[in-house]
Design an enzyme around this catalytic site. Structure first.
Site, PDB file in Angstrom:
ATOM      1  N   TYR A 185     -26.738  -8.341 -28.085  1.00  0.00           N
ATOM      2  CA  TYR A 185     -27.104  -7.872 -29.336  1.00  0.00           C
ATOM      3  C   TYR A 185     -25.790  -8.190 -30.210  1.00  0.00           C
ATOM      4  CZ  TYR A 185     -26.478  -4.322 -33.139  1.00  0.00           C
ATOM      5  OH  TYR A 185     -26.418  -3.675 -34.284  1.00  0.00           O
TER       6      TYR A 185
ATOM      7  N   SER B 294     -21.586  -4.944 -37.132  1.00  0.00           N
ATOM      8  CA  SER B 294     -21.269  -3.746 -36.495  1.00  0.00           C
ATOM      9  C   SER B 294     -19.883  -3.526 -35.825  1.00  0.00           C
ATOM     10  CB  SER B 294     -22.529  -3.648 -35.480  1.00  0.00           C
ATOM     11  OG  SER B 294     -22.191  -2.718 -34.130  1.00  0.00           O
TER      12      SER B 294
ATOM     13  N   LYS C 115     -24.457 -10.485 -33.538  1.00  0.00           N
ATOM     14  CA  LYS C 115     -23.674 -10.016 -34.803  1.00  0.00           C
ATOM     15  C   LYS C 115     -22.511 -10.982 -35.012  1.00  0.00           C
ATOM     16  CE  LYS C 115     -26.525  -6.597 -35.935  1.00  0.00           C
ATOM     17  NZ  LYS C 115     -27.268  -6.541 -37.219  1.00  0.00           N
TER      18      LYS C 115
ATOM     19  N   GLY D 131     -21.515  -0.765 -19.940  1.00  0.00           N
ATOM     20  CA  GLY D 131     -21.182  -1.475 -21.084  1.00  0.00           C
ATOM     21  C   GLY D 131     -20.544  -0.540 -22.137  1.00  0.00           C
TER      22      GLY D 131
HETATM   23  P1  NAD Z   1     -34.087   0.075 -37.989  1.00  0.00           P
HETATM   24  O1  NAD Z   1     -34.518  -0.559 -36.772  1.00  0.00           O
HETATM   25  O2  NAD Z   1     -34.236   1.231 -38.290  1.00  0.00           O
HETATM   26  O3  NAD Z   1     -33.910  -1.219 -39.072  1.00  0.00           O
HETATM   27  C1  NAD Z   1     -34.225  -2.492 -39.189  1.00  0.00           C
HETATM   28  C2  NAD Z   1     -35.499  -2.923 -39.865  1.00  0.00           C
HETATM   29  O4  NAD Z   1     -35.764  -4.334 -39.655  1.00  0.00           O
HETATM   30  C3  NAD Z   1     -36.660  -2.476 -39.226  1.00  0.00           C
HETATM   31  O5  NAD Z   1     -37.331  -1.690 -40.189  1.00  0.00           O
HETATM   32  C4  NAD Z   1     -37.462  -3.598 -38.595  1.00  0.00           C
HETATM   33  O6  NAD Z   1     -38.762  -3.371 -38.703  1.00  0.00           O
HETATM   34  C5  NAD Z   1     -37.021  -4.788 -39.724  1.00  0.00           C
HETATM   35  N1  NAD Z   1     -36.970  -6.067 -38.667  1.00  0.00           N
HETATM   36  C6  NAD Z   1     -36.445  -6.243 -37.454  1.00  0.00           C
HETATM   37  N2  NAD Z   1     -36.771  -7.588 -37.515  1.00  0.00           N
HETATM   38  C7  NAD Z   1     -37.296  -8.282 -38.536  1.00  0.00           C
HETATM   39  C8  NAD Z   1     -37.793  -9.468 -38.746  1.00  0.00           C
HETATM   40  N3  NAD Z   1     -37.708 -10.482 -38.012  1.00  0.00           N
HETATM   41  N4  NAD Z   1     -38.257  -9.675 -40.082  1.00  0.00           N
HETATM   42  C9  NAD Z   1     -38.542  -8.719 -40.749  1.00  0.00           C
HETATM   43  N5  NAD Z   1     -37.939  -7.409 -40.692  1.00  0.00           N
HETATM   44  C10 NAD Z   1     -37.423  -7.310 -39.348  1.00  0.00           C
HETATM   45  O7  NAD Z   1     -32.325  -0.152 -37.711  1.00  0.00           O
HETATM   46  P2  NAD Z   1     -31.105   0.328 -38.620  1.00  0.00           P
HETATM   47  O8  NAD Z   1     -30.550   1.335 -37.698  1.00  0.00           O
HETATM   48  O9  NAD Z   1     -31.605   0.696 -39.858  1.00  0.00           O
HETATM   49  O10 NAD Z   1     -30.157  -0.833 -38.624  1.00  0.00           O
HETATM   50  C11 NAD Z   1     -30.265  -1.814 -39.806  1.00  0.00           C
HETATM   51  C12 NAD Z   1     -28.969  -2.854 -39.647  1.00  0.00           C
HETATM   52  O11 NAD Z   1     -27.882  -2.461 -39.245  1.00  0.00           O
HETATM   53  C13 NAD Z   1     -29.602  -3.918 -38.191  1.00  0.00           C
HETATM   54  O12 NAD Z   1     -29.280  -5.095 -38.266  1.00  0.00           O
HETATM   55  C14 NAD Z   1     -28.655  -3.196 -36.869  1.00  0.00           C
HETATM   56  O13 NAD Z   1     -28.195  -4.216 -36.297  1.00  0.00           O
HETATM   57  C15 NAD Z   1     -27.281  -2.774 -38.032  1.00  0.00           C
HETATM   58  N6  NAD Z   1     -26.645  -1.686 -37.170  1.00  0.00           N
HETATM   59  C16 NAD Z   1     -27.078  -0.568 -36.785  1.00  0.00           C
HETATM   60  C17 NAD Z   1     -26.495   0.408 -36.394  1.00  0.00           C
HETATM   61  C18 NAD Z   1     -27.020   1.950 -35.996  1.00  0.00           C
HETATM   62  O14 NAD Z   1     -26.475   2.265 -34.788  1.00  0.00           O
HETATM   63  N7  NAD Z   1     -28.109   2.179 -36.392  1.00  0.00           N
HETATM   64  C19 NAD Z   1     -24.872   0.312 -36.053  1.00  0.00           C
HETATM   65  C20 NAD Z   1     -24.345  -1.063 -36.368  1.00  0.00           C
HETATM   66  C21 NAD Z   1     -25.174  -1.941 -37.016  1.00  0.00           C
HETATM   67  N1  UFG Z   2     -24.046   9.131 -25.194  1.00  0.00           N
HETATM   68  C1  UFG Z   2     -24.527  10.246 -24.035  1.00  0.00           C
HETATM   69  N2  UFG Z   2     -25.792  10.356 -24.019  1.00  0.00           N
HETATM   70  C2  UFG Z   2     -26.771   9.884 -24.717  1.00  0.00           C
HETATM   71  C3  UFG Z   2     -26.456   8.856 -25.552  1.00  0.00           C
HETATM   72  C4  UFG Z   2     -24.934   8.489 -25.758  1.00  0.00           C
HETATM   73  O1  UFG Z   2     -23.637  10.811 -23.546  1.00  0.00           O
HETATM   74  O2  UFG Z   2     -27.881  10.050 -24.362  1.00  0.00           O
HETATM   75  C5  UFG Z   2     -22.784   8.831 -25.427  1.00  0.00           C
HETATM   76  C6  UFG Z   2     -22.302   7.269 -25.250  1.00  0.00           C
HETATM   77  O3  UFG Z   2     -21.862   7.244 -23.956  1.00  0.00           O
HETATM   78  C7  UFG Z   2     -20.876   7.441 -26.056  1.00  0.00           C
HETATM   79  C8  UFG Z   2     -21.472   8.143 -27.417  1.00  0.00           C
HETATM   80  O4  UFG Z   2     -22.536   9.140 -26.808  1.00  0.00           O
HETATM   81  O5  UFG Z   2     -19.994   7.569 -25.619  1.00  0.00           O
HETATM   82  C9  UFG Z   2     -22.198   7.420 -28.586  1.00  0.00           C
HETATM   83  O6  UFG Z   2     -23.254   6.469 -28.073  1.00  0.00           O
HETATM   84  P1  UFG Z   2     -24.452   5.900 -28.746  1.00  0.00           P
HETATM   85  O7  UFG Z   2     -25.618   5.367 -27.928  1.00  0.00           O
HETATM   86  O8  UFG Z   2     -24.700   7.030 -29.917  1.00  0.00           O
HETATM   87  O9  UFG Z   2     -23.624   4.891 -29.648  1.00  0.00           O
HETATM   88  P2  UFG Z   2     -22.805   3.737 -29.102  1.00  0.00           P
HETATM   89  O10 UFG Z   2     -21.564   3.910 -29.779  1.00  0.00           O
HETATM   90  O11 UFG Z   2     -22.872   3.469 -27.639  1.00  0.00           O
HETATM   91  O12 UFG Z   2     -23.512   2.470 -29.861  1.00  0.00           O
HETATM   92  C10 UFG Z   2     -23.597   2.281 -31.253  1.00  0.00           C
HETATM   93  C11 UFG Z   2     -24.646   1.545 -31.585  1.00  0.00           C
HETATM   94  C12 UFG Z   2     -24.820   0.053 -31.146  1.00  0.00           C
HETATM   95  C13 UFG Z   2     -23.470  -0.698 -31.431  1.00  0.00           C
HETATM   96  C14 UFG Z   2     -22.373   0.193 -30.963  1.00  0.00           C
HETATM   97  C15 UFG Z   2     -21.238  -0.232 -31.210  1.00  0.00           C
HETATM   98  O13 UFG Z   2     -25.895   2.122 -31.397  1.00  0.00           O
HETATM   99  O14 UFG Z   2     -25.874  -0.811 -31.880  1.00  0.00           O
HETATM  100  O15 UFG Z   2     -22.508   1.330 -31.458  1.00  0.00           O
HETATM  101  O16 UFG Z   2     -20.800  -0.341 -32.482  1.00  0.00           O
HETATM  102  F1  UFG Z   2     -23.444  -1.882 -30.511  1.00  0.00           F
END
Ligand code: NAD
Ligand code: UFG
Length: 343
Positions: free
Chosen positions: A148, A124, A152, A293
């Site tokens: 979190y 991430s 990572k 944060g």
């Molecule tokens: P998500 O929660 O939709 O998908 C994660 C999946 O992993 C889920 O289906 C959950 O049931 C499964 N899971 C969690 N723990 C498990 C375990 N111990 N055993 C088996 N299955 C398990 O999330 P996503 O948005 O698809 O994200 C996928 C990956 O990408 C995650 O590792 C997340 O940290 C990373 N990521 C996501 C974002 C984002 O904003 N969505 C940003 C950066 C990184």
């Molecule tokens: N925001 C709002 N209102 C909301 C939600 C978000 O104003 O209800 C704003 C936040 O302050 C930020 C922007 O919208 O400025 C994006 O926020 P998100 O929560 O959509 O995304 P973040 O960038 O905070 O977080 C994402 C992922 C995290 C990851 C992070 C850094 O969700 O998992 O990027 O990579 F850690």
């Protein structure tokens, strides 16, 4: 190839399964369904016309994981499984370290035992922490600012150590920026449980009338309009990035990190106004205090992914908003089937 996808029922995982199947791969999903529904995989089959082999298994259950490797000839693993809510990780750090770190250690042990050394890992942009300059490049010093993010960062370091110990390992660390949007079929998309933490799902739920109004966290950041700037990336572009990374790790050993972002930052107000134009109505919002944060600006330099993976994003903010909206309208309660809703 036979690809094991951990967390394949989740948001990014399900979109990646579509791309894998469309590229002729066999897909085996391991997911404990802690944050997803099996319906997502049924929809993937509907989109592609192809079946997925599914195991409802927790990565913490190493014995069951061994059985999956014993029953399948696995060529590579795409490792999505993990918990991802930043705020929850602050209140439940042990759960996050246990699930994300121990889960990954188990997976790596089982892979090594079975001679499978190819992995694409979901990292991430959070590993960049607070930086002085943007765009963010892969060689910047890393820093995590919440549990979190630390999971990572630690996993990236664990995977680097694995490669040092055994040069057979070949690993791509994909640092995602802000994944949004949905598959253009409207069949799969992001299905947050409870009130969404992230901006775009929050906006779509306000637009569809499930939530009264959006809170914009902070109007006093050092950005052109005072609101936070992020690099939003369409989830289908992101999914395609995994196919490219897979192709790379099959050819080149070692560990390499890649930013998957568009290289363009948009403010919260820009996202709101683009969304309003797409759906033709206003999104009620108030600007309130900053969310603890949050950083002011984050966007990628995606050059390395372009050069080494031959990957570049293709979909802009309008399409991200259109596809998120279509998913929300066609699935107002996400994957929950009507018969499960008591209505
Ligand atoms: P998500 O929660 O939709 O998908 C994660 C999946 O992993 C889920 O289906 C959950 O049931 C499964 N899971 C969690 N723990 C498990 C375990 N111990 N055993 C088996 N299955 C398990 O999330 P996503 O948005 O698809 O994200 C996928 C990956 O990408 C995650 O590792 C997340 O940290 C990373 N990521 C996501 C974002 C984002 O904003 N969505 C940003 C950066 C990184
Ligand atoms: N925001 C709002 N209102 C909301 C939600 C978000 O104003 O209800 C704003 C936040 O302050 C930020 C922007 O919208 O400025 C994006 O926020 P998100 O929560 O959509 O995304 P973040 O960038 O905070 O977080 C994402 C992922 C995290 C990851 C992070 C850094 O969700 O998992 O990027 O990579 F850690």
């Amino acid at each position: 190839m036979n690809i094991l996808v951990t967390g394949g029922a989740g948001y990014i995982g399900s979109h990646t399964c579509v791309e894998l199947l469309n590229n002729g791969h066999e897909v085996i999903v391991v997911d404990n369904l802690s944050n997803s529904k099996i319906e997502a995989l049924d929809r993937v089959t509907k989109i592609t016309g192809k079946e997925i082999k599914f195991y409802q298994i927790d990565l913490l259950d190493k014995v069951s994981l061994h059985k999956v490797f014993a029953q399948n000839e696995i060529d590579a693993v795409i490792h999505f499984a993990g918990l991802k809510a930043v705020g929850e990780s602050v209140t439940l750090p042990l759960r996050y370290y246990q699930n994300n770190i121990t889960g990954t250690l188990n997976l790596c042990e089982v892979m090594e035992h079975n001679g499978v050394y190819k992995m694409v890992f979901s990292s991430s942009a959070t590993v960049y922490g607070l930086q002085e300059t943007v765009p963010l490049t892969e060689d910047m010093p890393l820093q995590a600012i919440n549990p979190y993010g630390r999971t990572k960062l630690m996993i990236e370091e664990i995977l680097e150590d694995l490669n040092l110990s055994n040069k057979n390992w070949s690993i791509a660390l994909l640092r995602y920026f802000n994944p949004v949007g949905a598959h253009h079929s409207g069949l799969i998309g992001e299905d947050p449980s409870g009130i969404p933490n992230n901006l775009v799902p929050y906006i779509t739920q306000v637009a569809v009338g499930q939530l009264p109004k959006l809170n914009v966290y902070g109007g006093d950041y050092p950005t052109p309009d005072g609101t936070g700037v992020r690099d939003y990336i369409h989830v289908v572009d992101l999914a395609v990035g995994h196919i490219k990374a897979l192709e790379r790790i099959m050819m080149v050993n070692g560990v390499a990190a890649y930013n998957l972002g568009t290289g363009t930052g948009y403010s919260v107000l820009e996202v709101i106004s683009t969304f309003e134009r797409v759906i033709g109505k206003k999104i009620p919002y108030s600007v309130i205090e900053r969310r603890p944060g949050d950083i002011a600006i984050s966007y990628a330099n995606p050059h390395k992914a372009k050069v080494e993976l031959d990957w570049t994003s293709t979909k802009g903010l309008v399409q991200m908003c259109e596809d998120s909206w279509q998913w929300q309208v066609e699935n107002p309660t996400g994957y929950e089937r009507k018969d499960e809703l008591n209505v």
